[in-house]
Design an enzyme around this catalytic site. Sequence first.
Site, PDB file in Angstrom:
ATOM      1  N   ASP A 288     -17.589  17.944 -30.522  1.00 19.79           N
ATOM      2  CA  ASP A 288     -18.090  16.753 -29.839  1.00 19.79           C
ATOM      3  C   ASP A 288     -16.898  16.081 -29.153  1.00 19.79           C
ATOM      4  OD1 ASP A 288     -18.904  14.105 -29.128  1.00 19.79           O
ATOM      5  OD2 ASP A 288     -20.542  14.238 -30.555  1.00 19.79           O
TER       6      ASP A 288
ATOM      7  N   ALA B 198     -32.920  19.986 -30.679  1.00 18.83           N
ATOM      8  CA  ALA B 198     -32.598  18.874 -29.780  1.00 18.83           C
ATOM      9  C   ALA B 198     -33.533  18.899 -28.576  1.00 18.83           C
ATOM     10  CB  ALA B 198     -31.130  18.960 -29.362  1.00 18.83           C
ATOM     11  N   ARG B 199     -33.106  19.557 -27.505  1.00 22.14           N
ATOM     12  CA  ARG B 199     -33.938  19.718 -26.312  1.00 22.14           C
ATOM     13  C   ARG B 199     -33.635  21.073 -25.686  1.00 22.14           C
ATOM     14  NH1 ARG B 199     -36.297  16.010 -28.119  1.00 22.14           N
ATOM     15  NH2 ARG B 199     -37.141  14.157 -27.069  1.00 22.14           N
TER      16      ARG B 199
ATOM     17  N   ARG C 249     -26.919  10.910 -33.879  1.00 20.40           N
ATOM     18  CA  ARG C 249     -27.515  10.383 -35.105  1.00 20.40           C
ATOM     19  C   ARG C 249     -28.020  11.528 -35.977  1.00 20.40           C
ATOM     20  NH1 ARG C 249     -30.707   7.372 -32.872  1.00 20.40           N
ATOM     21  NH2 ARG C 249     -29.869   5.295 -33.279  1.00 20.40           N
ATOM     22  N   ILE C 250     -28.734  12.459 -35.364  1.00 17.30           N
ATOM     23  CA  ILE C 250     -29.286  13.570 -36.140  1.00 17.30           C
ATOM     24  C   ILE C 250     -28.185  14.528 -36.564  1.00 17.30           C
ATOM     25  CG2 ILE C 250     -30.850  15.550 -36.058  1.00 17.30           C
ATOM     26  CD1 ILE C 250     -32.631  13.861 -34.182  1.00 17.30           C
TER      27      ILE C 250
ATOM     28  N   HIS D  38     -42.177  22.167 -31.431  1.00 18.93           N
ATOM     29  CA  HIS D  38     -41.624  20.805 -31.408  1.00 18.93           C
ATOM     30  C   HIS D  38     -42.217  19.953 -32.536  1.00 18.93           C
ATOM     31  CE1 HIS D  38     -39.595  17.865 -28.398  1.00 18.93           C
ATOM     32  NE2 HIS D  38     -39.419  17.449 -29.646  1.00 18.93           N
TER      33      HIS D  38
ATOM     34  N   ASP E 265     -37.113  24.971 -32.175  1.00 22.75           N
ATOM     35  CA  ASP E 265     -38.237  24.034 -32.220  1.00 22.75           C
ATOM     36  C   ASP E 265     -38.500  23.447 -30.841  1.00 22.75           C
ATOM     37  OD1 ASP E 265     -40.237  22.569 -33.762  1.00 22.75           O
ATOM     38  OD2 ASP E 265     -39.040  20.789 -33.310  1.00 22.75           O
TER      39      ASP E 265
ATOM     40  N   GLU F 227     -41.390  23.843 -22.048  1.00 26.40           N
ATOM     41  CA  GLU F 227     -42.054  23.664 -23.341  1.00 26.40           C
ATOM     42  C   GLU F 227     -43.533  23.335 -23.113  1.00 26.40           C
ATOM     43  OE1 GLU F 227     -41.610  20.350 -26.718  1.00 26.40           O
ATOM     44  OE2 GLU F 227     -39.756  21.455 -26.358  1.00 26.40           O
TER      45      GLU F 227
END
Length: 271
Positions: free
Chosen positions: A121, A181-182, A101-102, A229, A205, A210
């Site tokens: 992807d 993302a992560r 989505r992002i 984040h 980010d 984290e």
Amino acid sequence: MLDAGALDAAPALQLIAHAAGTVKAHVSPECWDRGKTVTKAAAANGVPVAEYTLAFILLAGKNAAMEQYKLRTAQSSHRAGLLAAGLGNAGGAVGIIGASRIGRLVMELLKPFSFDVLLSDPTVAAAEASGLGVELVSLNELMARSRVVSLHAPILPSTIGMIGASHLALLQDGATFINTARGILVDHDALRTELVAGRISAGLDVTEPEPLPDGDPLYNLPNVTLTPHIAGSMGNELARMGDLAVGEVARLATGSAPLHPVSKDALSDMA
């Protein structure tokens, strides 16, 4: 957690409208087993993440992190390299890893600019990528061709650690790697090695872990922009998620289907 006990206490419950991005910590599979509708506000939360990513991309095009460091160090004697080859935002390739989505929002935001946008992807076909206005390539080709790479893959067993030393080594000298993302998707030892060497830059980010432990070199490297984040909704952006959740309740009241339902199967893919 809305588990069997909580559902027993609310027999008339029809809709669980979560005003944030993930419902994983709040609902159990029992909700779907009992026919409850679950929705989330990830679509609204994705907007500021995509905007933040766009800002990172444009700043990377100007080599802003390093120029800030050079200016702070040299002060009045600093002179920007206006003719620096490869810099600027009037062309070049930007690579998007993951048509999430992002990821799709970022691709949309990039349309007014002069970039060649590459997408990697495995779930997207070439025809769909063409419809998105991007070029579908392998992950290795994306890493090798892109001046800026932005990660937007979901957390799956197959994506944990998906960006490793071999992928980072393919980046051009001076390229920028962005992760909103992560952190768990990236081998941070490999990333740290490249960044400490100064060969590439990064806008991070999210990290793994984290936050990073005290003394981690990423905190002080001039070629790293490290933020805690904050790309997702905060401050006045939170109302957007609340409005989406309220809208789902209003749709239930009028007998309309929800716009942002969450399936039971999607739980396993959520962060």
